[in-house]
Structure formats: C-alpha cells, structure tokens
Design an enzyme around this catalytic site. Structure first.
Site, PDB file in Angstrom:
ATOM      1  N   CYS A   8      37.662  42.683  37.638  1.00 37.84           N
ATOM      2  CA  CYS A   8      38.231  41.490  38.279  1.00 37.84           C
ATOM      3  C   CYS A   8      38.518  41.836  39.733  1.00 37.84           C
ATOM      4  O   CYS A   8      37.921  42.767  40.279  1.00 37.84           O
ATOM      5  CB  CYS A   8      39.462  40.995  37.525  1.00 37.84           C
ATOM      6  SG  CYS A   8      40.825  42.176  37.411  1.00 37.84           S
ATOM      7  N   ASN A  11      42.377  44.284  39.367  1.00 37.85           N
ATOM      8  CA  ASN A  11      42.466  45.227  38.227  1.00 37.85           C
ATOM      9  C   ASN A  11      43.894  45.387  37.721  1.00 37.85           C
ATOM     10  O   ASN A  11      44.291  46.462  37.272  1.00 37.85           O
ATOM     11  CB  ASN A  11      41.843  46.593  38.582  1.00 37.85           C
ATOM     12  CG  ASN A  11      41.619  47.529  37.402  1.00 37.85           C
ATOM     13  OD1 ASN A  11      41.655  48.734  37.563  1.00 37.85           O
ATOM     14  ND2 ASN A  11      41.409  46.994  36.211  1.00 37.85           N
ATOM     15  N   CYS A  13      45.400  42.195  36.195  1.00 34.09           N
ATOM     16  CA  CYS A  13      45.631  41.078  35.264  1.00 34.09           C
ATOM     17  C   CYS A  13      44.484  40.933  34.266  1.00 34.09           C
ATOM     18  O   CYS A  13      44.586  41.353  33.105  1.00 34.09           O
ATOM     19  CB  CYS A  13      45.824  39.761  36.018  1.00 34.09           C
ATOM     20  SG  CYS A  13      47.232  39.767  37.158  1.00 34.09           S
ATOM     21  N   ARG A  14      43.384  40.343  34.705  1.00 35.13           N
ATOM     22  CA  ARG A  14      42.328  39.968  33.764  1.00 35.13           C
ATOM     23  C   ARG A  14      41.566  41.142  33.182  1.00 35.13           C
ATOM     24  O   ARG A  14      41.389  41.223  31.951  1.00 35.13           O
ATOM     25  CB  ARG A  14      41.336  39.005  34.457  1.00 35.13           C
ATOM     26  CG  ARG A  14      41.942  37.666  34.789  1.00 35.13           C
ATOM     27  CD  ARG A  14      41.087  36.891  35.755  1.00 35.13           C
ATOM     28  NE  ARG A  14      41.083  37.509  37.076  1.00 35.13           N
ATOM     29  CZ  ARG A  14      40.366  37.108  38.105  1.00 35.13           C
ATOM     30  NH1 ARG A  14      39.532  36.089  37.962  1.00 35.13           N
ATOM     31  NH2 ARG A  14      40.456  37.717  39.274  1.00 35.13           N
ATOM     32  N   SER A  15      41.075  42.044  34.038  1.00 36.57           N
ATOM     33  CA  SER A  15      40.245  43.137  33.478  1.00 36.57           C
ATOM     34  C   SER A  15      41.052  44.122  32.633  1.00 36.57           C
ATOM     35  O   SER A  15      40.513  44.606  31.622  1.00 36.57           O
ATOM     36  CB  SER A  15      39.404  43.832  34.562  1.00 36.57           C
ATOM     37  OG  SER A  15      40.200  44.438  35.542  1.00 36.57           O
ATOM     38  N   ASP A 128      41.908  33.241  37.225  1.00 37.73           N
ATOM     39  CA  ASP A 128      42.896  34.213  37.691  1.00 37.73           C
ATOM     40  C   ASP A 128      44.317  33.699  37.413  1.00 37.73           C
ATOM     41  O   ASP A 128      44.721  32.671  37.958  1.00 37.73           O
ATOM     42  CB  ASP A 128      42.687  34.399  39.201  1.00 37.73           C
ATOM     43  CG  ASP A 128      43.530  35.514  39.756  1.00 37.73           C
ATOM     44  OD1 ASP A 128      44.371  36.053  39.019  1.00 37.73           O
ATOM     45  OD2 ASP A 128      43.332  35.846  40.936  1.00 37.73           O
TER      46      ASP A 128
HETATM   47  P1  4NP Z   1      43.265  40.108  38.751  1.00 33.43           P
HETATM   48  O1  4NP Z   1      44.399  39.210  39.442  1.00 33.43           O
HETATM   49  O2  4NP Z   1      42.065  40.070  39.675  1.00 33.43           O
HETATM   50  O3  4NP Z   1      43.018  39.423  37.457  1.00 33.43           O
HETATM   51  O4  4NP Z   1      43.848  41.502  38.600  1.00 33.43           O
HETATM   52  C1  4NP Z   1      44.786  39.390  40.767  1.00 33.43           C
HETATM   53  C2  4NP Z   1      45.663  40.385  41.095  1.00 33.43           C
HETATM   54  C3  4NP Z   1      46.085  40.544  42.401  1.00 33.43           C
HETATM   55  C4  4NP Z   1      45.607  39.695  43.387  1.00 33.43           C
HETATM   56  C5  4NP Z   1      44.715  38.677  43.051  1.00 33.43           C
HETATM   57  C6  4NP Z   1      44.307  38.533  41.747  1.00 33.43           C
HETATM   58  N1  4NP Z   1      46.064  39.849  44.726  1.00 33.43           N
HETATM   59  O5  4NP Z   1      45.637  39.035  45.568  1.00 33.43           O
HETATM   60  O6  4NP Z   1      46.827  40.766  45.016  1.00 33.43           O
END
Ligand code: 4NP
Length: 159
Positions: A8, A11, A13-15, A128
């Site tokens: 993602c 790294n 939340c989703r992954s 997300d």
């Molecule tokens: P992820 O979610 O891609 O599912 O881990 C996010 C985590 C952090 C951010 C964006 C999405 N950020 O902008 O910091």
C-alpha cells in the site's frame, strides 16, 4: 514456495492487514511450508513504525496480531516475490513505474490484490482507511480477509 508481497502507500494500514489475514489463513491451513508473505509501502513515510493502532485493534478483535514494521518497497522485492499485490491503482501505478526503472527483468506478477476478490465492484481497490474511522478499518479488514481467502484458494489450485 510461493512468495507474496502486499503493498500500500504507508505500510501501516491496508497491507499489514492483508499480510496478517493471509498469514493467519496459511497457518490455519497448515501451509506455512508452501506460502510466505510480507508487506511494504510505496512510500517511506512511516518506516520502522508498527501498524496504525486502529488496524492493530481491528485485527486483534479477530485474534490476529500484526507484528510488522513499516518498510519501503525496494528493488530486491521484485526478484524475491512471485506476486506483488497492490491495494489501489495509485499503488499499482507506482509499483510498475519503480519496476520499470530498477527491475525491468523481474518476472513478478504485479496486480491489484482485489483482482482475486470474488466480490466485484467498480474499481477493485482496497480503499485507504487512514483518514477514516473504525468502521472504515472494519470494512478494510473484511475486504482484505475475504480476498486473502480467495487468493489462497487460487494459489493452491494454480501452483
Ligand atoms: P496505508 O494508509 O497506505 O494503507 O498504510 C496510509 C498510511 C499513511 C498515509 C497514507 C495512507 N500517510 O499519508 O501518511
């Protein structure tokens, strides 16, 4: 041994949820000798961090602990993994761009994770949840768990 990398943006939340779900299913099926996985982010924004507390909570409620530490996708991943599965189209675009630049001869299958989801919708993305609430994290878990089940099923049938 089939190796899968879930990717993602951050790294956190989703992954990590996808990695946790797939790891749980592999263990449950006693297939640790056949499948290995990890997760990474296209960005290095959160390198070294544990998953978001909301992701950890939602997984823990299902009996799944998320031990991963965030790391950024890098060149070696394109040679170490058979499948590199993106959570959304922006991730997919960035993964392919990096591959073309640093690992053009990699044979990894680079796809959206939800191409394996039996539930189809318009964009096939794992949305997300980072700027959302607990309900968004619960929906994210439901989506990645269902898709991880279908992925494991597919990989067993198509070795
Ligand atoms: P992820 O979610 O891609 O599912 O881990 C996010 C985590 C952090 C951010 C964006 C999405 N950020 O902008 O910091």
């Amino acid at each position: 041994m089939v190796k899968i990398l879930f990717v993602c943006l951050g790294n956190i939340c989703r992954s990590p949820l996808a990695e946790g779900a797939f790891t749980h299913l592999v263990k449950q099926a006693g297939l640790e000798h056949r499948f290995a996985c990890d997760s990474a982010g296209t960005s290095g924004y959160h390198t070294g961090e544990l998953p978001d507390p909301r992701a950890r909570k939602v997984a823990q409620q299902k009996g799944i602990t998320l031990p991963s530490r965030a790391r950024q996708l890098h060149r070696g991943d394109f040679y170490a993994y058979d499948y590199i599965l993106a959570m959304d189209k922006s991730n997919l675009h960035n993964i392919i761009a990096l591959k073309q630049r640093v690992a053009p001869d990699s044979n990894a299958h680079i796809m959206l994770m939800r191409e394996f989801d039996p539930v189809k919708d318009a964009n096939q993305e794992v949305e997300d949840p980072y700027y959302g609430d607990m309900e968004d994290f619960e929906n994210c878990f439901t989506t990645v768990y269902r898709t991880a089940e279908a992925l494991l099923d597919y990989l067993q049938k198509n070795p």
